[in-house]
Write an enzyme that holds these catalytic residues in place. Structure first.
Site, PDB file in Angstrom:
ATOM      1  N   ARG A  45     -10.154  25.258 -11.953  1.00 33.52           N
ATOM      2  CA  ARG A  45      -9.393  24.246 -12.709  1.00 33.52           C
ATOM      3  C   ARG A  45      -7.891  24.522 -12.729  1.00 33.52           C
ATOM      4  O   ARG A  45      -7.181  24.039 -13.615  1.00 33.52           O
ATOM      5  CB  ARG A  45      -9.907  24.106 -14.137  1.00 33.52           C
ATOM      6  CG  ARG A  45     -11.343  23.622 -14.177  1.00 33.52           C
ATOM      7  CD  ARG A  45     -11.619  22.844 -15.432  1.00 33.52           C
ATOM      8  NE  ARG A  45     -12.965  22.328 -15.412  1.00 33.52           N
ATOM      9  CZ  ARG A  45     -14.008  22.930 -15.978  1.00 33.52           C
ATOM     10  NH1 ARG A  45     -13.844  24.067 -16.606  1.00 33.52           N
ATOM     11  NH2 ARG A  45     -15.189  22.394 -15.912  1.00 33.52           N
ATOM     12  N   LYS A 102       3.596  17.391  -4.948  1.00 35.62           N
ATOM     13  CA  LYS A 102       2.556  16.535  -4.357  1.00 35.62           C
ATOM     14  C   LYS A 102       1.633  17.408  -3.523  1.00 35.62           C
ATOM     15  O   LYS A 102       2.087  18.160  -2.658  1.00 35.62           O
ATOM     16  CB  LYS A 102       3.180  15.462  -3.474  1.00 35.62           C
ATOM     17  CG  LYS A 102       3.588  14.246  -4.270  1.00 35.62           C
ATOM     18  CD  LYS A 102       3.822  13.059  -3.369  1.00 35.62           C
ATOM     19  CE  LYS A 102       4.250  11.870  -4.200  1.00 35.62           C
ATOM     20  NZ  LYS A 102       4.645  10.737  -3.361  1.00 35.62           N
ATOM     21  N   GLU A 142      13.212  13.628   7.618  1.00 30.50           N
ATOM     22  CA  GLU A 142      12.896  13.527   6.180  1.00 30.50           C
ATOM     23  C   GLU A 142      14.165  13.683   5.344  1.00 30.50           C
ATOM     24  O   GLU A 142      14.311  13.038   4.306  1.00 30.50           O
ATOM     25  CB  GLU A 142      11.853  14.560   5.753  1.00 30.50           C
ATOM     26  CG  GLU A 142      10.407  14.166   6.019  1.00 30.50           C
ATOM     27  CD  GLU A 142       9.844  13.078   5.086  1.00 30.50           C
ATOM     28  OE1 GLU A 142      10.556  12.514   4.242  1.00 30.50           O
ATOM     29  OE2 GLU A 142       8.638  12.778   5.238  1.00 30.50           O
ATOM     30  N   LYS A 185      16.163  15.544  -4.262  1.00 32.87           N
ATOM     31  CA  LYS A 185      14.735  15.293  -4.480  1.00 32.87           C
ATOM     32  C   LYS A 185      14.312  15.798  -5.861  1.00 32.87           C
ATOM     33  O   LYS A 185      13.573  15.117  -6.580  1.00 32.87           O
ATOM     34  CB  LYS A 185      13.891  15.954  -3.381  1.00 32.87           C
ATOM     35  CG  LYS A 185      12.431  15.776  -3.703  1.00 32.87           C
ATOM     36  CD  LYS A 185      11.486  15.872  -2.569  1.00 32.87           C
ATOM     37  CE  LYS A 185      10.093  15.541  -3.121  1.00 32.87           C
ATOM     38  NZ  LYS A 185       9.050  15.761  -2.173  1.00 32.87           N
ATOM     39  N   GLU A 240       5.495   9.314 -10.152  1.00 29.52           N
ATOM     40  CA  GLU A 240       5.748   8.174  -9.265  1.00 29.52           C
ATOM     41  C   GLU A 240       5.387   6.842  -9.900  1.00 29.52           C
ATOM     42  O   GLU A 240       4.622   6.050  -9.364  1.00 29.52           O
ATOM     43  CB  GLU A 240       4.992   8.361  -7.927  1.00 29.52           C
ATOM     44  CG  GLU A 240       5.589   7.497  -6.826  1.00 29.52           C
ATOM     45  CD  GLU A 240       5.082   7.831  -5.436  1.00 29.52           C
ATOM     46  OE1 GLU A 240       5.020   9.016  -5.078  1.00 29.52           O
ATOM     47  OE2 GLU A 240       4.769   6.884  -4.719  1.00 29.52           O
ATOM     48  N   ARG A 286      10.400   7.551  -8.087  1.00 31.04           N
ATOM     49  CA  ARG A 286       9.929   8.483  -7.053  1.00 31.04           C
ATOM     50  C   ARG A 286       9.427   7.772  -5.796  1.00 31.04           C
ATOM     51  O   ARG A 286       9.434   8.339  -4.709  1.00 31.04           O
ATOM     52  CB  ARG A 286       8.842   9.421  -7.610  1.00 31.04           C
ATOM     53  CG  ARG A 286       8.442  10.480  -6.601  1.00 31.04           C
ATOM     54  CD  ARG A 286       7.633  11.607  -7.179  1.00 31.04           C
ATOM     55  NE  ARG A 286       7.341  12.593  -6.151  1.00 31.04           N
ATOM     56  CZ  ARG A 286       6.813  13.775  -6.379  1.00 31.04           C
ATOM     57  NH1 ARG A 286       6.517  14.134  -7.609  1.00 31.04           N
ATOM     58  NH2 ARG A 286       6.593  14.608  -5.387  1.00 31.04           N
ATOM     59  N   ASN A 330       9.292   7.364  -0.514  1.00 29.99           N
ATOM     60  CA  ASN A 330       8.299   6.837   0.410  1.00 29.99           C
ATOM     61  C   ASN A 330       8.892   5.857   1.411  1.00 29.99           C
ATOM     62  O   ASN A 330       8.161   5.227   2.178  1.00 29.99           O
ATOM     63  CB  ASN A 330       7.210   6.137  -0.404  1.00 29.99           C
ATOM     64  CG  ASN A 330       5.886   6.809  -0.188  1.00 29.99           C
ATOM     65  OD1 ASN A 330       5.114   6.351   0.636  1.00 29.99           O
ATOM     66  ND2 ASN A 330       5.647   7.909  -0.880  1.00 29.99           N
ATOM     67  N   HIS A 367       7.500   5.399   4.918  1.00 30.13           N
ATOM     68  CA  HIS A 367       6.189   6.035   4.930  1.00 30.13           C
ATOM     69  C   HIS A 367       5.016   5.054   4.995  1.00 30.13           C
ATOM     70  O   HIS A 367       3.914   5.455   5.357  1.00 30.13           O
ATOM     71  CB  HIS A 367       6.028   6.943   3.705  1.00 30.13           C
ATOM     72  CG  HIS A 367       6.730   8.263   3.855  1.00 30.13           C
ATOM     73  ND1 HIS A 367       8.097   8.352   4.046  1.00 30.13           N
ATOM     74  CD2 HIS A 367       6.272   9.549   3.859  1.00 30.13           C
ATOM     75  CE1 HIS A 367       8.432   9.634   4.141  1.00 30.13           C
ATOM     76  NE2 HIS A 367       7.350  10.380   4.031  1.00 30.13           N
ATOM     77  N   HIS A 414       2.796   6.435   7.698  1.00 27.94           N
ATOM     78  CA  HIS A 414       1.421   6.915   7.508  1.00 27.94           C
ATOM     79  C   HIS A 414       0.436   6.111   8.369  1.00 27.94           C
ATOM     80  O   HIS A 414      -0.526   6.672   8.909  1.00 27.94           O
ATOM     81  CB  HIS A 414       1.009   6.810   6.028  1.00 27.94           C
ATOM     82  CG  HIS A 414       1.612   7.888   5.170  1.00 27.94           C
ATOM     83  ND1 HIS A 414       1.660   7.819   3.801  1.00 27.94           N
ATOM     84  CD2 HIS A 414       2.172   9.074   5.484  1.00 27.94           C
ATOM     85  CE1 HIS A 414       2.235   8.910   3.319  1.00 27.94           C
ATOM     86  NE2 HIS A 414       2.565   9.686   4.320  1.00 27.94           N
ATOM     87  N   HIS A 461       4.666  14.082  11.630  1.00 30.29           N
ATOM     88  CA  HIS A 461       4.962  13.264  10.454  1.00 30.29           C
ATOM     89  C   HIS A 461       6.384  12.689  10.497  1.00 30.29           C
ATOM     90  O   HIS A 461       6.592  11.492  10.287  1.00 30.29           O
ATOM     91  CB  HIS A 461       4.746  14.105   9.187  1.00 30.29           C
ATOM     92  CG  HIS A 461       5.092  13.382   7.926  1.00 30.29           C
ATOM     93  ND1 HIS A 461       4.357  12.311   7.465  1.00 30.29           N
ATOM     94  CD2 HIS A 461       6.101  13.558   7.034  1.00 30.29           C
ATOM     95  CE1 HIS A 461       4.894  11.857   6.334  1.00 30.29           C
ATOM     96  NE2 HIS A 461       5.953  12.595   6.047  1.00 30.29           N
TER      97      HIS A 461
HETATM   98  N1  GLY Z   1       7.241  13.245  -0.156  1.00 32.96           N
HETATM   99  C1  GLY Z   1       7.460  12.260  -1.140  1.00 32.96           C
HETATM  100  C2  GLY Z   1       7.365  12.750  -2.544  1.00 32.96           C
HETATM  101  O1  GLY Z   1       7.314  13.944  -2.777  1.00 32.96           O
HETATM  102  O2  GLY Z   1       7.349  11.960  -3.456  1.00 32.96           O
END
Ligand code: GLY
Length: 371
Positions: free
Chosen positions: A123, A145, A187, A229, A239, A243, A247, A250, A254, A266
């Site tokens: 946990r 994330k 990125e 960031k 998010e 946040r 993306n 993305h 993706h 990526h």
């Molecule tokens: N890679 C995008 C984020 O961390 O929100």
């Protein structure tokens, strides 16, 4: 009889964690916490294990720590539940308890998977992100994330679970091929396109030196990207709004990764995504043509243009966007650019539904752009 009552959860106190850009991983006493664990587990991939993992394990043993190392085959394809279970079982077999500290040593795949193992093992146990690629340093190692891929798409199962520290040793980038540096630069550029015009112009100015691995410039760029960031994540960890700007590029990115069966790196997938999503922004009259051309020009300096999209079946690609995590009631939603350094926001919304026809048109425009 129905007895209902409200349970009051304690409000979690804000937690801070150090992000050390320029630290050295073999200087373990400088970054390892002094308390809170009795067992260390390094999780890495088979390539990083040989390059840095075994050395780090012996440094930690020399410093007096119990340290195990578990690795898995490198690549996005292995960021799945099977790998997670294999490592968890190995940890359980070794009787790793709640006093375990996990070190996620590697690129984005390792960071996501090891972070998700940390989030769920017994946990939750603490973990430290030790990114070994530029992409992981500027983006995935910061912000908590974690997750894995499923047959339905990328990162669809996971948790937001913050590390207790991030250690970014830029000297590790020396062994990276140029393609991996470009993968990370994309990125960083994404972050600058959405949040930091000055960062974009600085990076643009020094692109050749950055690609060639200039250490001082890389440290400056990584610190700048990570600070931006971290600010976004501090304001919107879960998010629910801001946040999502991270993306940008993305949704298409993706989908491309999925359509390429995860053979596409990526950053490169996101680069094509940036071109398409900037094009969507331009078709919708949100981004000027001049800014779109600037974005296309910078990408072309990294050797990226829309031609890479030619080999994908448009219908499959658009279908693959439907599983995006930002989709809502069947509508795929996109981060749109307003200008270099800022995104389009309407009524507090950072993501916007776009029709398949416009996406299709934007992909065609991107393929046909004369670069
Ligand atoms: N890679 C995008 C984020 O961390 O929100």
């Amino acid at each position: 009889m129905n007895h209902s009552f409200l349970m009051k959860m304690p409000i979690q106190s804000p937690r801070t964690y150090p992000i050390s850009v320029g630290a050295k991983i073999d200087d373990v006493n400088a970054w390892l916490p002094t308390t809170g664990f009795n067992q260390i587990v390094i999780i890495t991939d088979n390539t990083v294990k040989k390059r840095y993992g075994l050395d780090l394990q012996s440094c930690l043993k020399t410093a007096g720590h119990h340290c195990l190392l578990f690795s898995f085959p490198a690549g996005e394809k292995h960021k799945n539940n099977k790998t997670k279970q294999t490592i968890e079982n190995a940890m359980l077999l070794a009787r790793c308890g709640r006093d375990t500290l996990i070190l996620a040593l590697g690129g984005g795949v390792v960071g996501d998977l090891a972070g998700f193992i940390a989030a769920t093992y017994l946990r939750g146990v603490p973990y430290i992100q030790i990114p070994t690629t530029l992409l992981a340093m500027v983006d995935s190692s910061v912000g908590g994330k974690t997750g894995l891929n499923t047959d339905y798409g990328k990162n669809l199962i996971g948790a937001i679970y913050q590390p207790i520290a991030v250690v970014a040793d830029v000297t590790l980038l020396k062994s990276l091929p140029k393609k991996q540096i470009i993968n990370g630069l994309i990125e960083a550029l994404k972050l600058f396109f959405t949040c930091d015009a000055k960062g974009f112009y600085d990076a643009h100015l020094h692109l050749p030196q950055l690609i060639n691995g200039d250490e001082t410039l890389l440290i400056e760029m990584v610190s700048r990207a990570v600070k931006i960031k971290a600010g976004v994540v501090e304001r919107d960890e879960k998010e629910q709004g801001e946040r999502s700007v991270l993306n940008f590029g993305h949704t298409i990115g993706h989908a491309l990764e999925k359509c390429s069966d995860y053979t596409l790196l990526h950053g490169y997938a996101v680069a094509s995504g940036i071109l398409v999503e900037a094009n969507i922004s331009s078709i919708l009259g949100i981004l000027t043509r001049e800014s779109l051309l600037k974005i296309q020009y910078v990408m072309s300096q990294l050797g990226i243009n829309g031609k890479a999209l030619k080999k994908y079946d448009l219908t499959h690609l658009i279908e693959a966007t439907k599983n995006d995590k930002k989709a809502c009631s069947g509508n795929v939603r996109y981060v749109l650019l307003k200008d270099i350094g800022s995104v389009h926001i309407t009524n507090g919304n950072y993501i916007h539904a776009v029709t398949d026809n416009i996406v299709r048109q934007a992909i065609k425009n991107t393929i046909e752009a004369n670069l």
